[in-house]
Scaffold this active site. Structure first.
Site, PDB file in Angstrom:
ATOM      1  N   LYS A 147       0.808  -1.227   0.000  1.00  0.00           N
ATOM      2  CA  LYS A 147       0.000   0.000   0.000  1.00  0.00           C
ATOM      3  C   LYS A 147       0.843   1.279   0.000  1.00  0.00           C
ATOM      4  O   LYS A 147       2.037   1.267   0.300  1.00  0.00           O
ATOM      5  CB  LYS A 147      -0.997  -0.024   1.163  1.00  0.00           C
ATOM      6  CG  LYS A 147      -2.184  -0.953   0.818  1.00  0.00           C
ATOM      7  CD  LYS A 147      -3.281  -0.953   1.849  1.00  0.00           C
ATOM      8  CE  LYS A 147      -4.416  -1.865   1.348  1.00  0.00           C
ATOM      9  NZ  LYS A 147      -5.444  -2.082   2.377  1.00  0.00           N
ATOM     10  N   ARG A 156      -3.388 -10.247   4.983  1.00  0.00           N
ATOM     11  CA  ARG A 156      -3.895 -10.217   3.599  1.00  0.00           C
ATOM     12  C   ARG A 156      -2.797  -9.634   2.712  1.00  0.00           C
ATOM     13  O   ARG A 156      -2.467  -8.453   2.831  1.00  0.00           O
ATOM     14  CB  ARG A 156      -5.163  -9.356   3.552  1.00  0.00           C
ATOM     15  CG  ARG A 156      -5.798  -9.262   2.177  1.00  0.00           C
ATOM     16  CD  ARG A 156      -7.026  -8.356   2.208  1.00  0.00           C
ATOM     17  NE  ARG A 156      -7.658  -8.313   0.913  1.00  0.00           N
ATOM     18  CZ  ARG A 156      -7.271  -7.546  -0.098  1.00  0.00           C
ATOM     19  NH1 ARG A 156      -6.247  -6.732   0.053  1.00  0.00           N
ATOM     20  NH2 ARG A 156      -7.913  -7.589  -1.249  1.00  0.00           N
TER      21      ARG A 156
HETATM   22  N1  HH2 Z   1      -7.541  -3.786   1.112  1.00  0.00           N
HETATM   23  C1  HH2 Z   1      -7.922  -3.826  -0.178  1.00  0.00           C
HETATM   24  C2  HH2 Z   1      -9.031  -4.587  -0.563  1.00  0.00           C
HETATM   25  N2  HH2 Z   1      -9.702  -5.333   0.322  1.00  0.00           N
HETATM   26  N3  HH2 Z   1      -9.978  -6.123   2.530  1.00  0.00           N
HETATM   27  C3  HH2 Z   1      -9.604  -6.129   3.820  1.00  0.00           C
HETATM   28  N4  HH2 Z   1     -10.262  -6.882   4.721  1.00  0.00           N
HETATM   29  N5  HH2 Z   1      -8.546  -5.356   4.254  1.00  0.00           N
HETATM   30  C4  HH2 Z   1      -7.839  -4.569   3.410  1.00  0.00           C
HETATM   31  O1  HH2 Z   1      -6.905  -3.872   3.868  1.00  0.00           O
HETATM   32  C5  HH2 Z   1      -8.206  -4.547   2.026  1.00  0.00           C
HETATM   33  C6  HH2 Z   1      -9.313  -5.352   1.622  1.00  0.00           C
HETATM   34  C7  HH2 Z   1      -7.158  -3.046  -1.194  1.00  0.00           C
HETATM   35  O2  HH2 Z   1      -6.102  -3.807  -1.724  1.00  0.00           O
HETATM   36  P1  HH2 Z   1      -6.152  -4.572  -3.123  1.00  0.00           P
HETATM   37  O3  HH2 Z   1      -7.248  -5.595  -3.155  1.00  0.00           O
HETATM   38  O4  HH2 Z   1      -4.814  -5.102  -3.433  1.00  0.00           O
HETATM   39  O5  HH2 Z   1      -6.422  -3.443  -4.172  1.00  0.00           O
HETATM   40  P2  HH2 Z   1      -7.711  -3.000  -4.976  1.00  0.00           P
HETATM   41  O6  HH2 Z   1      -8.763  -2.631  -3.979  1.00  0.00           O
HETATM   42  O7  HH2 Z   1      -7.235  -1.845  -5.815  1.00  0.00           O
HETATM   43  O8  HH2 Z   1      -8.164  -4.187  -5.803  1.00  0.00           O
END
Ligand code: HH2
Length: 271
Positions: free
Chosen positions: A214, A249
């Site tokens: 992040k 995660r």
């Molecule tokens: N962060 C993201 C998405 N889902 N769920 C939980 N429980 N906690 C988190 O910190 C979290 C999450 C964002 O990360 P990512 O899925 O890699 O990116 P994007 O939302 O751009 O797909």
């Protein structure tokens, strides 16, 4: 020092064109399935499958598109990957279809606030869920977020969402909590949440931490490319383990599993 539980690594499978660090890499269903299997083989006990990016400024995706992206991938992984499957969605329709396809965990970044049918669905299916803190909505959440005390406010929010979920029939022992790193927080807010994560783990619910690649890691290290923030993320996750976090995660499962194994042995004092 309290006993250190075996860390659970949740591998991220983003079936999206626009996720912040791997958008478009796994939009093809066969590529997403192969990626999920790889993450399970590397030690992910949970695979978190998502069809809508929640990155700052991301555009919302219609439910039919999101469902189409994730359902086939979940069905294919359900038969073949040795991991529990999680659906990362804020929409009850998408979650229901994912549960039908083989998922058994609902990861709703709005903590059951976005869709009035979500809490009832989680309760009726008896599945585990993650309640995450987010200030505002993805489109606007990074516009100058302000808190008096970010940790106190996140803790109060999460307790309020637990009370809501339980009132809706969700079993208390099926709830995980997540501080929502990067969701309506600046770098100092994120650092404060990690520094004082023990105040959240003390609530008695398993705590999920999603800090992988992040932006705040980039701000702290000067690394602009999210894929090159892996070591920074492992370091932060190790310190979260020490503060009692249960679920990690991440995009980079192999490196995280290795780091957490060494950290677990060190914290326990035996191999
Ligand atoms: N962060 C993201 C998405 N889902 N769920 C939980 N429980 N906690 C988190 O910190 C979290 C999450 C964002 O990360 P990512 O899925 O890699 O990116 P994007 O939302 O751009 O797909």
């Amino acid at each position: 020092m309290p006993p250190v539980a075996d860390p659970v690594v949740m591998g991220i499978v983003n079936v999206t064109p626009d996720s912040f660090s791997d958008g478009g890499q796994w939009l093809d269903p066969a590529a997403a399935v192969a990626h999920g299997r790889q993450l399970a083989a590397e030690g992910a006990a949970i695979l978190d499958v998502g069809g809508e990016s929640t990155r700052p400024g991301a555009a919302p995706v219609p439910a039919a598109v999101e469902r189409e992206r994730v359902v086939g991938v979940i069905a294919a992984l359900a038969g073949t990957a040795a991991a529990q499957l999680s659906i990362d969605t804020m929409k009850a329709d998408v979650a229901a279809a994912a549960l039908d396809a083989g998922a058994s965990y609902v990861n709703d970044v709005t903590a059951l606030r976005h869709d009035p049918d979500m809490a009832g669905l989680v309760a009726a299916r008896g599945v585990r869920c993650c309640l995450m803190h987010m200030r505002g909505a993805p489109r606007t959440m990074q516009d100058a977020p302000r808190y008096d005390d970010v940790v106190d406010e996140v803790r109060a929010f999460l307790l309020e969402r637990v009370a809501f979920a339980v009132a809706e029939g969700v079993s208390e022992d099926r709830i995980d909590l997540d501080p929502g790193i990067g969701f309506g927080k600046d770098v100092q807010h994120n650092v404060a949440l990690l520094h004082r994560l023990d105040e959240l783990t003390a609530l008695g619910f398993p705590v999920v931490v999603g800090l992988s690649r992040k932006g705040f890691l980039g701000r702290l290290t000067g690394e602009a490319d999210p894929a090159r923030r892996v070591a920074a993320g492992v370091a932060a996750n190790v310190l979260c383990l020490e503060r009692g976090a249960a679920v990690f995660r991440v995009h980079d499962v192999r490196e995280t599993v290795a780091g957490l194994r060494v950290a677990t042995a060190t914290l326990r004092g035996h191999a």
